[in-house]
Write a protein that holds these residues in place. Sequence first.
Motif, PDB file in Angstrom:
ATOM      1  N   TYR A 219       0.683  -1.053   0.058  1.00  0.00           N
ATOM      2  CA  TYR A 219      -0.083  -0.087   0.040  1.00  0.00           C
ATOM      3  C   TYR A 219       0.893   1.307   0.123  1.00  0.00           C
ATOM      4  CZ  TYR A 219      -4.199  -3.020   0.675  1.00  0.00           C
ATOM      5  OH  TYR A 219      -5.072  -3.988   0.486  1.00  0.00           O
TER       6      TYR A 219
ATOM      7  N   GLY B   2      -4.697   1.831  -1.721  1.00  0.00           N
ATOM      8  CA  GLY B   2      -4.274   0.585  -2.495  1.00  0.00           C
ATOM      9  C   GLY B   2      -5.457  -0.035  -3.006  1.00  0.00           C
ATOM     10  N   ASP B   3      -5.087  -1.587  -3.223  1.00  0.00           N
ATOM     11  CA  ASP B   3      -6.191  -2.266  -3.576  1.00  0.00           C
ATOM     12  C   ASP B   3      -7.166  -2.603  -2.412  1.00  0.00           C
ATOM     13  OD1 ASP B   3      -7.889  -4.376  -4.519  1.00  0.00           O
ATOM     14  OD2 ASP B   3      -5.957  -5.764  -5.130  1.00  0.00           O
ATOM     15  N   GLU B   4      -8.542  -2.065  -2.744  1.00  0.00           N
ATOM     16  CA  GLU B   4      -9.653  -2.281  -1.688  1.00  0.00           C
ATOM     17  C   GLU B   4      -9.910  -3.735  -1.283  1.00  0.00           C
ATOM     18  OE1 GLU B   4     -11.821   0.401  -0.493  1.00  0.00           O
ATOM     19  OE2 GLU B   4      -9.821   1.451  -0.485  1.00  0.00           O
ATOM     20  N   ARG B   5      -9.777  -4.688  -2.108  1.00  0.00           N
ATOM     21  CA  ARG B   5     -10.170  -5.997  -2.048  1.00  0.00           C
ATOM     22  C   ARG B   5      -9.342  -6.638  -1.181  1.00  0.00           C
ATOM     23  NH1 ARG B   5      -9.126  -7.658  -8.307  1.00  0.00           N
ATOM     24  NH2 ARG B   5      -7.186  -6.564  -7.910  1.00  0.00           N
ATOM     25  N   ALA B   6      -8.297  -6.345  -0.691  1.00  0.00           N
ATOM     26  CA  ALA B   6      -7.481  -7.016   0.383  1.00  0.00           C
ATOM     27  C   ALA B   6      -6.997  -6.017   1.520  1.00  0.00           C
ATOM     28  CB  ALA B   6      -6.079  -7.304  -0.344  1.00  0.00           C
ATOM     29  N   LYS B   7      -7.889  -5.082   1.623  1.00  0.00           N
ATOM     30  CA  LYS B   7      -7.618  -4.115   2.684  1.00  0.00           C
ATOM     31  C   LYS B   7      -7.640  -4.626   4.016  1.00  0.00           C
ATOM     32  CE  LYS B   7     -12.488  -2.365   2.754  1.00  0.00           C
ATOM     33  NZ  LYS B   7     -13.258  -1.189   2.649  1.00  0.00           N
TER      34      LYS B   7
ATOM     35  N   SER C  16      -3.156  11.963  -4.326  1.00  0.00           N
ATOM     36  CA  SER C  16      -2.707  10.483  -4.169  1.00  0.00           C
ATOM     37  C   SER C  16      -1.129  10.624  -4.722  1.00  0.00           C
ATOM     38  CB  SER C  16      -3.405   9.597  -4.886  1.00  0.00           C
ATOM     39  OG  SER C  16      -3.604   9.997  -6.420  1.00  0.00           O
TER      40      SER C  16
END
Length: 339
Positions: A26, A43-48, A228
């Motif tokens: 992240y 970063g990637d919301e799927r693995a937060k 960002s």
Amino acid sequence: MIIVMKAGAGKKDRDEVVKRIKELGYKPHIIHGTTRDVIGAIGDERAKLVLQSLENMHGVESVVPILQPYKLASSEVKHEPSQVKVGDSVVIGGSRVVVMAGPCSVESEEQIIESARLVKEAGATMLRGGAFKPRTSPYSFQGLEEEGLKMLAKARDLTGLPFVTEVINPETVDLVADYADMLQIGARNSQNFALLKKVGQCGKPILLKRGMAMTIQEFLMSAEYIMSEGNQGVVLCERGIRTFETATRNTLDLSAIPVLKLKTHLPVVIDPSHGTGNYHYVAPMCYAAVAAGADGLIVEVHPDPERASSDGPQSLKPKKFAAMMQKLRLFAEADGRSL
């Protein structure tokens, strides 16, 4: 996710958290608060959910998901209002209402220096003027480009007013940043994502105008593009949206002020000149904007608007601007602020 550090947590604790965020894939963004720091992990919301493990680290108080799609701009990340410094002395977002004033376009050295002197005498704290002008017609005046930037810099040297000017493409960001104290992203470029990313890397504060058909969420997502990239110095500018109404150039959405103040920590500036397109309406909208809580105004002022290369009908003459500024002080003082 946002990682809330404990009050009194030291730099060593914060650095360890930043290091771990990077290890997890992240991008960390440190936001300094009055009593504690907050670190945004983007970063990637799927693995937060993997970020929840950071709660066990020394100095961390809590790990909280950010519900809004705009993460760094959200008031969930930073509860207290942000202040953005421009130049050596101007602060947007404090107890002083910042007034940026000047002509739409830089037309000559004499014109921009005279404009700077007159708006400063009236109480303006920043100079505005366009060296690069995106125009609807390819046959309209496009600006003096670098020569215009040099003229703006000279006006700043003579008056002490920092200036804001528009940048219209990624290729000229570094050039404009070499001269300007603040870079403006205009309505037509508010979703030019390549440009937003580039100004996010330039190290200068950004005045981001709302697009003419943008929702507030889309507006804040554009701010997120800039932030960002590491630039937290973003100021939002409501300049009117396009509706079915034809009595004014645009429909100035003053309700955006309290909405943005609730949803984001970023300062909010109002542009009544583009918002109305008629100098008769500029002063009343300035008063209303300050009463609604705007942190600043950007107003077009021209010493000879009848001969202006662009936007003459919406530009105030210096005497009218000075009279408006006198009355505007009363509205600011009624709200416990100053000009």
